[in-house]
Scaffold this active site. Structure first.
Site, PDB file in Angstrom:
ATOM      1  N   ASN A 156       0.867  -1.182   0.000  1.00 36.87           N
ATOM      2  CA  ASN A 156       0.000   0.000   0.000  1.00 36.87           C
ATOM      3  C   ASN A 156       0.909   1.240   0.000  1.00 36.87           C
ATOM      4  O   ASN A 156       1.541   1.545   1.005  1.00 36.87           O
ATOM      5  CB  ASN A 156      -0.890  -0.007   1.249  1.00 36.87           C
ATOM      6  CG  ASN A 156      -1.723   1.263   1.357  1.00 36.87           C
ATOM      7  OD1 ASN A 156      -1.682   2.125   0.472  1.00 36.87           O
ATOM      8  ND2 ASN A 156      -2.477   1.372   2.447  1.00 36.87           N
ATOM      9  N   PRO A 157       0.977   1.964  -1.096  1.00 38.52           N
ATOM     10  CA  PRO A 157       1.913   3.104  -1.135  1.00 38.52           C
ATOM     11  C   PRO A 157       1.432   4.290  -0.305  1.00 38.52           C
ATOM     12  O   PRO A 157       2.197   5.230  -0.088  1.00 38.52           O
ATOM     13  CB  PRO A 157       1.966   3.468  -2.621  1.00 38.52           C
ATOM     14  CG  PRO A 157       0.701   2.932  -3.211  1.00 38.52           C
ATOM     15  CD  PRO A 157       0.241   1.797  -2.361  1.00 38.52           C
ATOM     16  N   THR A 204      -0.634  -1.550  -4.758  1.00 37.05           N
ATOM     17  CA  THR A 204      -2.091  -1.366  -4.869  1.00 37.05           C
ATOM     18  C   THR A 204      -2.411   0.013  -5.445  1.00 37.05           C
ATOM     19  O   THR A 204      -1.703   0.992  -5.198  1.00 37.05           O
ATOM     20  CB  THR A 204      -2.784  -1.539  -3.508  1.00 37.05           C
ATOM     21  OG1 THR A 204      -2.265  -0.554  -2.616  1.00 37.05           O
ATOM     22  CG2 THR A 204      -2.557  -2.915  -2.931  1.00 37.05           C
ATOM     23  N   GLU A 205      -3.514   0.055  -6.190  1.00 37.45           N
ATOM     24  CA  GLU A 205      -3.912   1.321  -6.829  1.00 37.45           C
ATOM     25  C   GLU A 205      -5.132   1.920  -6.159  1.00 37.45           C
ATOM     26  O   GLU A 205      -5.472   3.066  -6.388  1.00 37.45           O
ATOM     27  CB  GLU A 205      -4.178   1.075  -8.317  1.00 37.45           C
ATOM     28  CG  GLU A 205      -2.863   0.868  -9.064  1.00 37.45           C
ATOM     29  CD  GLU A 205      -3.038   0.214 -10.414  1.00 37.45           C
ATOM     30  OE1 GLU A 205      -4.180   0.151 -10.917  1.00 37.45           O
ATOM     31  OE2 GLU A 205      -2.008  -0.234 -10.958  1.00 37.45           O
ATOM     32  N   GLY A 252      -0.305  -1.007   6.974  1.00 38.40           N
ATOM     33  CA  GLY A 252      -0.716  -1.044   8.377  1.00 38.40           C
ATOM     34  C   GLY A 252      -1.752  -2.123   8.644  1.00 38.40           C
ATOM     35  O   GLY A 252      -1.887  -3.072   7.867  1.00 38.40           O
ATOM     36  N   ASP A 253      -2.472  -1.945   9.755  1.00 34.88           N
ATOM     37  CA  ASP A 253      -3.488  -2.927  10.146  1.00 34.88           C
ATOM     38  C   ASP A 253      -4.590  -3.030   9.089  1.00 34.88           C
ATOM     39  O   ASP A 253      -5.142  -4.110   8.865  1.00 34.88           O
ATOM     40  CB  ASP A 253      -4.095  -2.524  11.497  1.00 34.88           C
ATOM     41  CG  ASP A 253      -3.046  -2.542  12.604  1.00 34.88           C
ATOM     42  OD1 ASP A 253      -2.174  -3.428  12.586  1.00 34.88           O
ATOM     43  OD2 ASP A 253      -3.086  -1.640  13.474  1.00 34.88           O
ATOM     44  N   GLY A 254      -4.914  -1.892   8.458  1.00 31.81           N
ATOM     45  CA  GLY A 254      -5.974  -1.878   7.442  1.00 31.81           C
ATOM     46  C   GLY A 254      -5.569  -2.719   6.245  1.00 31.81           C
ATOM     47  O   GLY A 254      -6.389  -3.438   5.662  1.00 31.81           O
ATOM     48  N   ARG A 305      -2.952  11.790  13.045  1.00 29.96           N
ATOM     49  CA  ARG A 305      -4.400  12.011  13.078  1.00 29.96           C
ATOM     50  C   ARG A 305      -5.051  11.339  14.284  1.00 29.96           C
ATOM     51  O   ARG A 305      -6.032  11.826  14.819  1.00 29.96           O
ATOM     52  CB  ARG A 305      -5.050  11.507  11.773  1.00 29.96           C
ATOM     53  CG  ARG A 305      -5.034   9.989  11.587  1.00 29.96           C
ATOM     54  CD  ARG A 305      -5.529   9.607  10.190  1.00 29.96           C
ATOM     55  NE  ARG A 305      -5.660   8.175   9.985  1.00 29.96           N
ATOM     56  CZ  ARG A 305      -4.672   7.353   9.680  1.00 29.96           C
ATOM     57  NH1 ARG A 305      -3.452   7.827   9.536  1.00 29.96           N
ATOM     58  NH2 ARG A 305      -4.895   6.071   9.497  1.00 29.96           N
ATOM     59  N   GLU A 335     -11.158  -0.022  10.597  1.00 33.57           N
ATOM     60  CA  GLU A 335     -12.166   0.300   9.570  1.00 33.57           C
ATOM     61  C   GLU A 335     -13.496   0.524  10.285  1.00 33.57           C
ATOM     62  O   GLU A 335     -13.802  -0.196  11.246  1.00 33.57           O
ATOM     63  CB  GLU A 335     -12.360  -0.885   8.610  1.00 33.57           C
ATOM     64  CG  GLU A 335     -11.096  -1.396   7.986  1.00 33.57           C
ATOM     65  CD  GLU A 335     -10.673  -0.569   6.792  1.00 33.57           C
ATOM     66  OE1 GLU A 335     -11.503  -0.371   5.893  1.00 33.57           O
ATOM     67  OE2 GLU A 335      -9.516  -0.101   6.791  1.00 33.57           O
TER      68      GLU A 335
END
Ligand SMILES: CCCCCCCCCCCCC/C=C/[C@@H](O)[C@H](CO)NC(=O)CCCCCCCCCCCCCCC
Ligand SMILES: Nc1ncnc2c1ncn2[C@@H]1O[C@H](COP(=O)(O)OP(=O)(O)OP(=O)(O)O)[C@@H](O)[C@H]1O
Ligand SMILES: [Ca+2]
Length: 565
Positions: free
Chosen positions: A137-138, A169-170, A195-197, A309, A500
């Site tokens: 995941n960039p 991933t896009e 990450g966890d997501g 955040r 999520e």
């Protein structure tokens, strides 16, 4: 040199050079270790070093560099032959590093024999992956996923001769959807960089694919799910990285890559979350309503802030101090030996996890799932600031011992933590205990239960369901108008499911014992920091005997390396 009938090397002992000294080097197939020691009579402070063969990363033939070749010793000897062994070196705080040692000898045949024996031993490590599918995941965490993979992880995979198919991933759900299409049997594992997501996406892809291939309906909350045997590796590059931290003990990409290379395996419990016979999500770390749900919902609008955040939204949510009314019903986890208030914590090869797995399997064989439905349900109604169900301790750099320090990774249970309405100050005291050594359950407003399933319905949905025609309620504003300062919230919170948000507040949750497997080994037992710093995978065994005559008492082995042999 001895060889087993199967062709396996049992023991290989040679005098090999390392630096400017001769060492007795032993490859002990039976004990599974490579050791090197100074053959001269031992003195106080001398070191014997060994590395378990299960923690050898690779062996390579080596060209000695110019400086080494030009030293006096080599010139006399002609062309030396050398090989390098790369191995796991354990540092402080569960951090692993790749270290190496180079041995040389004049005899080419002997050198090749060593390389071949070590390679054969590595080949015999059947749990090591050869082919991995990697999703990056960039945009996770500080947006460093691609760089972390390319600079820190890919070189190690290539050193260990692991082939990879890499997908950057896009969009969200790219990895999950892709896992339904790929030829999964081609791979020995799936790695997610993020990450966890991102882990959650990969896990959903794998569990979903497995159930689809086995004809299991995920919408049925009581369906016995089929275990996923393909392991998942996590290269941490997210904001919380709680799953990585709780299963390895640190969020560090190199450490994670090394656990993947040596082929570690850690089973993990997974919660399924349903609403009205509809599948919503799976969860492995935190399923949180109230405080953590609100923090997440607010933080999603601030993704641009990166990991900060959560601190911003955490502070804001803390100030709003909303509580939520509802009913929790749960089935206590009677099969497990542990309890959430235990001092004993889940470690590598955890006895409680093993025992729980056996107990559950036995119970199911004897009585089937029907029996579970008939088991006792406990019901608690109340006003809660937070309802947290955790499948693992949920530790992360913000909270090193986690939300439930004694929770187990693979015992088929979750810890259900109920934080009732209390003052802001008390809630702050509770939060602060996530960051220090004090017991966060030692408060009158906090209850904790070890459960195997639970249900939650908010008062708001109960009221709406029981009196759907009461339009008066719908006209009510989001917060209690009569008591603006009372913090009671007649709106629902949302569930934070591994980072999520879930659409529904009413949920039905069931723990599935050891549904997935990770490239990890749980938290290792070495824990006292000072001890860990002294210990490394190449263990240093101090020989504590009187030094022989003629040797200086304080001569260290490091000084000895200057001596030519
Ligand atoms: C006074 C200091 C108190 C600090 C308390 C720190 C508690 C930290 C507990 C972290 C628990 C992580 C559980 C894991 C959840 C993951 O599946 C999920 C996805 O990655 N992460 C989050 O939801 C991300 C959740 C992140 C939550 C951060 C909450 C920060 C609260 C700050 C409150 C400040 C109050 C200060 C008042 C003066
Ligand atoms: N290319 C992409 N573009 C946008 N979103 C993506 C992409 N790839 C994955 N995602 C989604 O981004 C979400 C968050 O990613 P990730 O978990 O890696 O980082 P994080 O949220 O910063 O960290 P943490 O989950 O540890 O708090 C995941 O749920 C995933 O579905
Ligand atoms: Ca568990």
């Amino acid at each position: 040199m001895e060889q087993l009938p199967c062709g396996r090397w049992l023991r290989l002992v040679s005098s090999l050079g390392m630096g400017q000294r001769a060492w007795e080097v032993t490859l002990d197939g039976e004990r599974g270790r490579l050791a090197w020691s100074d053959p001269r009579p031992p003195r106080r402070g001398d070191e014997n070093c060994f590395v378990p063969t299960s923690e050898i990363i690779a062996v390579e033939e080596t060209e000695l560099n110019k400086k080494q070749r030009n030293s006096g010793k080599w010139q006399k000897m002609g062309k030396p032959h050398a090989f390098t062994v790369y191995y796991v070196k354990k540092a402080r705080n569960h951090r692993w590093r790749c270290s190496d040692v180079t041995f040389w000898c004049a005899d080419e045949h002997l050198c090749n024999q060593w390389i071949q024996a070590l390679k054969e031993l590595l080949e015999m490590q059947k749990s090591r992956p050869k082919q991995l599918l990697v999703y990056i995941n960039p945009y996770g965490g500080k947006r460093q996923g691609k760089r972390i993979y390319e600079q820190k992880v890919a070189p190690l995979f290539s050193l260990a001769s692991i082939s990879t198919d890499v997908v950057i991933t896009e969009h969200a759900n790219h990895a999950k959807d892709n896992l339904f299409e790929v030829n999964i049997n081609k791979y020995d594992g799936v790695v997610c960089v993020g990450g966890d997501g991102m882990f959650s996406e990969v896990m959903h892809g794998l569990i979903g694919r497995m159930q689809k291939d086995s004809g299991i309906d995920q919408n049925n909350p009581k369906a016995p799910l089929v275990q996923c045997n393909i392991r998942i590796g996590i290269i941490p590059a997210g904001s919380t990285d709680c799953i990585c931290y709780s299963t390895i003990g640190i969020s560090d990409p190199v450490t994670s890559a090394l656990h993947i290379i040596v082929g570690d395996c850690q089973p993990l419990d997974v919660c399924s979350v349903h609403h009205n016979n509809t599948f919503l999500k799976y969860c492995v770390s935190l399923l949180g309503y109230g405080f953590y749900g609100d923090v997440l919902k607010d933080s999603e609008k601030k993704r641009w802030m990166g990991p900060m955040r959560y601190d911003y939204s955490g502070f804001k949510t803390f100030l709003t101090h909303h509580y939520y009314e509802g009913t929790i019903s749960f089935q206590p986890a009677k099969h497990t030996l542990g309890s959430p208030r235990d001092k004993y914590t889940c470690r590598t090869g955890c006895y409680i996890c093993k025992k729980s797995e056996q107990q559950l399997a036995q119970q199911r064989k004897q009585c089937g799932l029907k029996h579970e439905e008939e088991e006792e349900w406990k019901i608690i109604k109340g006003k809660f600031l937070a309802i947290n169900a955790v499948n693992m301790r949920c530790a992360c750099p913000r909270s090193p011992k986690g939300l439930s320090p004694a929770a187990h990774l693979a015992d088929g249970s979750a810890d259900l933590i109920l934080v009732r309405k209390c003052s802001r100050l008390d809630f702050l005291r509770y939060l602060v205990r996530h960051t220090n050594q004090d017991d966060q359950f030692d408060f009158s407003f906090v209850d904790v239960h070890r459960v195997k399933s639970f249900q939650f319905t908010s008062k708001l949905s109960e009221d709406n369901e029981s009196n759907v025609t009461d339009m008066g309620k719908k006209r009510f504003g989001q917060f209690c108008r009569d008591h603006p300062a009372c913090c009671c919230n007649i709106a629902n919170s949302t569930w934070n499911c591994d980072g999520e948000t879930l659409e529904s507040s009413a949920v039905e949750v069931r723990v599935h014992c050891q549904l997935v497997k990770l490239f990890a080994r749980g938290i290792e037992e070495t824990c006292k920091d000072e001890a860990a710093s002294r210990q490394s995978s190449v263990e240093q065994l101090t020989v504590d005997i009187v030094p022989p005559m003629g040797r200086r008492k304080n001569e260290s082995s490091r000084n000895l390396s200057k001596y030519a042999f």
